[in-house]
Design an enzyme around this catalytic site. Structure first.
Site, mmCIF file in Angstrom:
data_model
loop_
_atom_site.group_PDB
_atom_site.id
_atom_site.type_symbol
_atom_site.label_atom_id
_atom_site.label_comp_id
_atom_site.label_asym_id
_atom_site.label_seq_id
_atom_site.Cartn_x
_atom_site.Cartn_y
_atom_site.Cartn_z
ATOM 1 C CG HIS A 140 -4.612 9.845 0.377
ATOM 2 N ND1 HIS A 140 -3.280 9.763 0.095
ATOM 3 C CD2 HIS A 140 -4.741 9.401 1.651
ATOM 4 C CE1 HIS A 140 -2.627 9.288 1.141
ATOM 5 N NE2 HIS A 140 -3.494 9.067 2.096
ATOM 6 C CE1 TYR B 25 0.527 7.824 2.543
ATOM 7 C CE2 TYR B 25 1.164 5.613 1.912
ATOM 8 C CZ TYR B 25 0.257 6.475 2.485
ATOM 9 O OH TYR B 25 -0.906 5.962 2.997
ATOM 10 C CG ASP C 16 -1.848 1.174 1.253
ATOM 11 O OD1 ASP C 16 -2.964 1.007 0.717
ATOM 12 O OD2 ASP C 16 -1.483 2.248 1.750
#
Ligand code: A2P
Length: 283
Positions: A111, A53, A48
């Site tokens: 998200h 990120y 994931d």
């Protein structure tokens, strides 16, 4: 006995491995590459990540260095908030694929929802973004589509207009933050729930009640938290960059938490919440 190889069938027939390897807060570069490679070599088949990120290139490198065939893996990414809308999401998806060095994703998620506290037209924004995910799904560039951090209000609004239902909602869940109502809402609609920060990003690991229950099963608190997710039919996404933790976090199929202890864990007082409430976030 189930193992990490066990797969769960999503609403659209896609199969997802029952534990995912989390990469939030994993530093970009060799740390991320090594962590992902180690995880895959240790048996994880579900990775994931997310554009925000900042580690997709390194995650992709770890995937290719693992030597495991692409079709054996399940890879998730997410469209970031700055790229909401149909057109921007399409571009963001292409960028994620390029960074990951993949030609399809298994799962793509919104998200965070656009929420009423920030946007009057939050419903339209989420729907516009969702239309892009639906198109990517129809074009077979992604095998399943879903959302992350949506509450029941966000889900309701989306589902009344969606052509394809979200098959996953990925939300923060750990002991001390069980999200019972939202899990119930999703599971009643056959939306599978993934748990991000199943260890509360490490914040629950020192809790004395969890420690005493874990001791009883001769397991670590981390293993107890991950097992508790599995027994609630959740898909936990534990993150670690430490090889022995990566290995031990998957050793959770040789014990069963009894009903009494499950209840005790679920009913723990609030503990370890990140503070990230989708109705309140400012990003
Ligand atoms: P590290 O990555 O340095 O190994 P979450 O999955 O809830 O986001 O939690 C991730 C945090 O918990 C990271 O700080 C990670 O540290 C730590 N962690 C992961 N697995 C374990 C474990 N088995 N024991 C102790 N800490 C762990």
């Amino acid at each position: 006995m189930k193992t990490i190889d066990k797969k769960i069938t999503l609403m659209n027939g896609t199969k997802i491995p029952c534990i995912g390897f989390g990469t939030w807060q994993t530093p970009d570069g060799t740390v991320a590459t090594k962590a992902v490679k180690t995880a895959i070599q240790s048996g994880y088949r579900h990775i994931d990540t997310a554009a925000i990120y900042g580690n997709e290139k390194s995650v992709g490198e770890g995937i290719s260095q693992s030597g495991i065939a692409r079709e054996e893996l399940f890879v998730t990414s997410k469209v970031w908030n700055a790229n909401r809308s149909y057109d921007k999401t399409m571009v963001a998806f292409d960028q994620s694929l390029k960074d990951l060095k993949l030609d399809y994703l298994d799962l793509y998620l919104i998200h965070w929802p656009a929420s009423a506290n920030q946007f009057e037209n939050w419903k339209e924004i989420n729907l516009d973004t969702w239309r892009a995910l639906e198109q990517l799904y129809k074009d077979d560039r992604v095998k399943a589509i879903g959302v992350s951090n949506f509450n029941s209000l966000h889900l309701n609004a989306l589902m009344t207009k969606a052509e394809f239902m979200p098959v996953i909602n990925q939300i923060e869940i750990h002991p001390g933050y069980p999200q019972k109502e939202l899990v119930h809402y999703c599971q009643n609609r056959n939306i599978k729930v993934e748990a991000w920060s199943p260890l509360g990003s490490g914040r629950v690991l020192q809790d004395p009640i969890l420690a005493s229950i874990a001791k009883k099963y001769n397991k670590s608190v981390a293993q107890l938290c991950i097992r508790w997710c599995i027994q609630r039919d959740l898909i936990p996404l534990p993150k670690s960059v430490t090889p022995d933790r990566i290995e031990s976090n998957r050793q959770i199929f040789d014990f069963i938490i009894d009903e009494y202890d499950m209840k005790t864990i679920t009913e723990l007082p609030p503990l370890g919440f990140s503070g990230l409430d989708p109705e309140q976030i400012k990003f």
